[in-house]
Design an enzyme around this catalytic site. Sequence first.
Site, PDB file in Angstrom:
ATOM      1  N   HIS A 125       0.808  -1.220   0.000  1.00 36.95           N
ATOM      2  CA  HIS A 125       0.000   0.000   0.000  1.00 36.95           C
ATOM      3  C   HIS A 125       0.839   1.268   0.000  1.00 36.95           C
ATOM      4  O   HIS A 125       0.352   2.342  -0.318  1.00 36.95           O
ATOM      5  CB  HIS A 125      -0.992   0.000   1.178  1.00 36.95           C
ATOM      6  CG  HIS A 125      -0.389   0.282   2.516  1.00 36.95           C
ATOM      7  ND1 HIS A 125      -0.041  -0.701   3.413  1.00 36.95           N
ATOM      8  CD2 HIS A 125      -0.079   1.453   3.120  1.00 36.95           C
ATOM      9  CE1 HIS A 125       0.443  -0.148   4.506  1.00 36.95           C
ATOM     10  NE2 HIS A 125       0.437   1.159   4.361  1.00 36.95           N
ATOM     11  N   ASP A 155       0.097  -7.512   1.494  1.00 40.41           N
ATOM     12  CA  ASP A 155       0.616  -6.152   1.660  1.00 40.41           C
ATOM     13  C   ASP A 155       2.142  -6.119   1.682  1.00 40.41           C
ATOM     14  O   ASP A 155       2.743  -5.363   2.446  1.00 40.41           O
ATOM     15  CB  ASP A 155       0.047  -5.499   2.926  1.00 40.41           C
ATOM     16  CG  ASP A 155       0.164  -3.975   2.880  1.00 40.41           C
ATOM     17  OD1 ASP A 155       0.191  -3.423   1.761  1.00 40.41           O
ATOM     18  OD2 ASP A 155       0.250  -3.342   3.949  1.00 40.41           O
ATOM     19  N   SER A 229       4.462   2.494   8.014  1.00 39.06           N
ATOM     20  CA  SER A 229       4.191   1.422   7.056  1.00 39.06           C
ATOM     21  C   SER A 229       5.467   0.964   6.370  1.00 39.06           C
ATOM     22  O   SER A 229       6.192   1.780   5.801  1.00 39.06           O
ATOM     23  CB  SER A 229       3.214   1.901   5.984  1.00 39.06           C
ATOM     24  OG  SER A 229       1.932   2.079   6.492  1.00 39.06           O
ATOM     25  N   ALA A 246       0.104  -1.819  10.056  1.00 36.62           N
ATOM     26  CA  ALA A 246      -1.120  -1.112  10.442  1.00 36.62           C
ATOM     27  C   ALA A 246      -1.228  -1.042  11.955  1.00 36.62           C
ATOM     28  O   ALA A 246      -0.528  -1.743  12.684  1.00 36.62           O
ATOM     29  CB  ALA A 246      -2.356  -1.820   9.873  1.00 36.62           C
TER      30      ALA A 246
END
Length: 476
Positions: A125, A155, A229, A246
């Site tokens: 992301h 991810d 992140s 997250a």
Amino acid sequence: MRPIPTLLTLALAAAFGGFTATAINAHLDNRASAATLGTVVPTTAALPAAVAGQAVPSLAPMLEQAMPAVVSVNTKQVVRVRNPYFDDPFFRRLFPQVPQERINESLGSGVIIDAARGYVLTNHHVVENADDVQVTLADGRTVKAEFLGSDRDTDIALIRIPADKLTALPLGNSDQLRVGDFVVAIGNPFGFSQTVTSGIVSAVGRSGIRGLGYQNFIQTDASINPGNSGGALVNLNGQLIGINTASYNPQGSMAGNIGLGLAIPSNLARDVVEQLITKGVVVRGTLGVETQNLTPQIAQGLGLEEARGALVTRVLAGSGAAAAGVKAGDVVTAINGQRVDSAQALHNFEGLSTVGRTVDLEVRRDGKPLQLKATLKEQPRAVVGDTLDPRLTGATFVDLPESLRQAGINGVLVSEVARGSRAAQSGLAGGDVILAASSGAFTDLAGWRASFSQRPPQLVLSILRGGSQRGQLMMR
């Protein structure tokens, strides 16, 4: 069905979508200027003063070795501003200064895992849809990164930087983590470079969080905030044991850290990276079954003491489950000794498994325990419409992103529809989610394909468009 739920319960503090610099939010605007700071934010490690009478040493020597491997990842994406006036030449001539494009920027973190090759591990992301990716090293150098591949559903993304004198973090064995182990998170929260927070492992194997992908998270109380992140979660030996992804906060991402951070285990990241390097994509294994959750009534009818497990509703021909002897009506209660409490838990296990893996299934059949051994086979990546039914000619179907499935949506995604094709003439469009069809029941791409074993006289699709608009299409 209600619209796809907004992920209100997730403070995607290292949030999916990264730390967006252009968000219309005063808080984000403030952090944009802070991103230029090069200072280290002091923190107090949450360690006891002594253990068994021995003073606990400082984390500084370990961090001096680990911190140079953590980088800042800045991405830019050119987005066309959608305004119907821009289609009018007269309007464009009158207002040539009005921008028709804008640049979205986001800020995240990354970890160098191979100094010789310049491999940097980060979150999908963080770099998703980026037109330009710049990496700033701990020594202040900024270099342009090359995108090598990513996997949305875990991810994980891999990029490469052309730089020398790099420092890499060795990958540790995340399977050895125990609740209570001390860990340190390194990243760039809110644009503050090279920030360190510490805590413990609060849980391992965390799953069941709506709106995320395949889940086997390390949960930690080390502070993880926007911009973390893709950063590193390391053990006290300076080994990378997780990629921060997250944080959970019911009050929203800007409410601050409440000690519920999530990281992707290093062993999972290692498996994804190996596939990205060797194949360019991630190929997942599947048992080849469709399942549903048990209700108390169904459990009682099957002679089970509790409504726990995944009830097999269909076994796909030629699948690993079929070869193992799994039958419709079986209830899978464990796989490789790991409890299976629901259909989603079984699906999550499959999604984190590789093709060719052999697993031990604990099954209840007619109320009696049964042990089976199955080998996972490759999942289909896409299905072309005309192989299913001529009325679907021009459409290509793929599995739903796992984040939607975790949010409670089942079906298949229309990835694209050729202009002027038969499917397009019936009104099908790229981005549609097919929830149901007159061809038969299905929950995923494999079931969608199997539902066309006999073509229906009339093909009616129930679709979800734009995240909320529901409707039906008659395919002609």
